[in-house]
Design a protein around this motif. Sequence first.
Motif, PDB file in Angstrom:
ATOM      1  N   ASP A  18      14.382 -10.621  -5.432  1.00 37.05           N
ATOM      2  CA  ASP A  18      13.708  -8.933  -5.286  1.00 37.05           C
ATOM      3  C   ASP A  18      13.985  -8.271  -4.502  1.00 37.05           C
ATOM      4  N   GLU A  19      14.600  -7.237  -5.985  1.00 39.12           N
ATOM      5  CA  GLU A  19      15.360  -6.024  -4.855  1.00 39.12           C
ATOM      6  C   GLU A  19      16.094  -6.389  -4.530  1.00 39.12           C
ATOM      7  N   SER A  40       6.491  -8.391  -7.776  1.00 47.36           N
ATOM      8  CA  SER A  40       6.969  -9.822  -6.609  1.00 47.36           C
ATOM      9  C   SER A  40       6.343 -10.505  -6.937  1.00 47.36           C
TER      10      SER A  40
HETATM   11 MG   LIG Z   1       7.629  -6.612  -4.393  1.00 47.26          MG
END
Ligand SMILES: [Mg+2]
Length: 508
Positions: free
Chosen positions: A335-336, A263
Amino acid sequence: NARDMASLRTALLAVPDLKRLLAPYRKGLLAKLSSRIDSHDAVLDELRRGIVDDPPFTVREGGMIRKGYNVELDELHDIAENNNAWMQDFELRIKEETGIKNLKVGFNKVFGYYIEVSKGQVSQVPDSFIRKQTLVNGERYIVPELKTFENKILSAKEKIQQLEYYLFNEIRNCVRDELVTIQDTARAIGELDAIYSLAMAAFKGNYVCPRLSDKGEIIIKDGRHPVVEKLLERELFVPNDVQLNGQDERLIILTGPNMAGKSTYMRQVALLVLMTQMGSFLPCREAVITPVDRIFTRVGASDDLATGQSTFMVEMNEVANILKNATSRSLIILDEVGRGTSTYDGMSIARAVVEYINEKIKAKTLFATHYHELIELEDLFDGIKNYSIAVKEKGNDVVFLRRIVPGGTDRSYGIHVAKLAGLPKKVLDRADELLEEYAAEAPLSHKGTHHVEIPKQAEQDGAQGSLFGDTIRDTLMGLDVMTMTPLEAMNTLYQLAEEAKREGGKLS
Ligand SMILES: [Mg+2]
Ligand SMILES: Nc1ncnc2c1ncn2[C@@H]1O[C@H](COP(=O)(O)OP(=O)(O)OP(=O)(O)O)[C@@H](O)[C@H]1O
């Protein structure tokens, strides 16, 4: 209100210094800003003479206007404030006239001014006194002269409030007449402040000037996250490269353990592009940046229950927005995506989103995920590249190297991070047990083919703090220096030094 006027005064007081500092710049941005900054001498003069140092919030209760600003106001203040002298004088006079020795002149909020005579002397009170209030020990009276005085004081106070309000409005109007140029001065100072802040950050943080390109690439060498690098206390920030272009390296699938730095890395890239377009220097060794039309991000988990949006719904709305609006000139940070639903649903959505962005939108994209299955996309589509963040296993521990390396990884070390976070040992042991069971069933197969070899260089460059910091820190924290003999201390120091060398760190 008058406080705002006082703040404006403080600000205007600083302007001459600013003008002086800017004077040497005869052309360019600083000269332009300087020409927009006006010292507003007349307004400042009014504010200095008119408004007290620390005025109240309210504008109708006086207390705002400085002494010496208005003659009439000063006279009223004289009357309102010098009443004690008059009262003492009056008291003396009445005592003499009546011969009542312990007579007192006083004031209270309910009954106003009064003459108080104690019980024993009441018989000496002249007829001209008008009784006002009876006390346990005496009587209170009023006489016409005292009443006139009272009216004068009260009306002086009232007049002060009115006159102050009037004067305050005059000053306010004088400011309002200059509003447009004051606001432009404020804007120019704001711009100057922003530029100054960027310059200071660049100077203190050794930033470099990025080169602009129109070829579609984003190349950053040894980039750092401008905020995280400042906040780390026990580790050094590990710089990382990024290489994106509109062709063969368009979409990066970023895998790597929890806590590895995915991240941070993605935001760092987005921030550096944003900073470039703000006109800032960058925390890196070298950068070539093609301006983007927009930066889209989808990070973190949030919900908006009040408007009927669950956590996953918020996530999907954001993704929908990105897919609708991004262009080939955009930068996308995901992010994810897909984490908030069941594994297969999430993974399918994640993969479909990656394929769509890569094939249809062609935006430069960073996509962090724990769905290790996605790393096979590199072989299936042009433009997709796998990167991961290197870690090193050391016994039962995982050492975060913070290095971005080519290739994907198939492990998340989630249980290790859970341990770092302090989950109960019982829970961790059980999780380990279950992981082994699940892995044996292996419905989401672990693909050995994509295992990364961590380059030796990355291993050596990795965060020194975490490479051997833990053992040394633990040893140090376990020491009771006060009870050690000098010889023990020497021995311990020797052992620590050996430990540091053995783990290949670079303490010097
Ligand atoms: Mg992360
Ligand atoms: N390049 C770096 N150098 C030093 N420390 C770093 C670096 N990048 C990240 N860190 C540290 O690691 C922490 C975790 O990083 P980050 O949140 O980016 O991990 P992550 O890979 O996204 O983990 P997760 O999969 O759990 O979301 C950061 O809070 C920061 O303190």
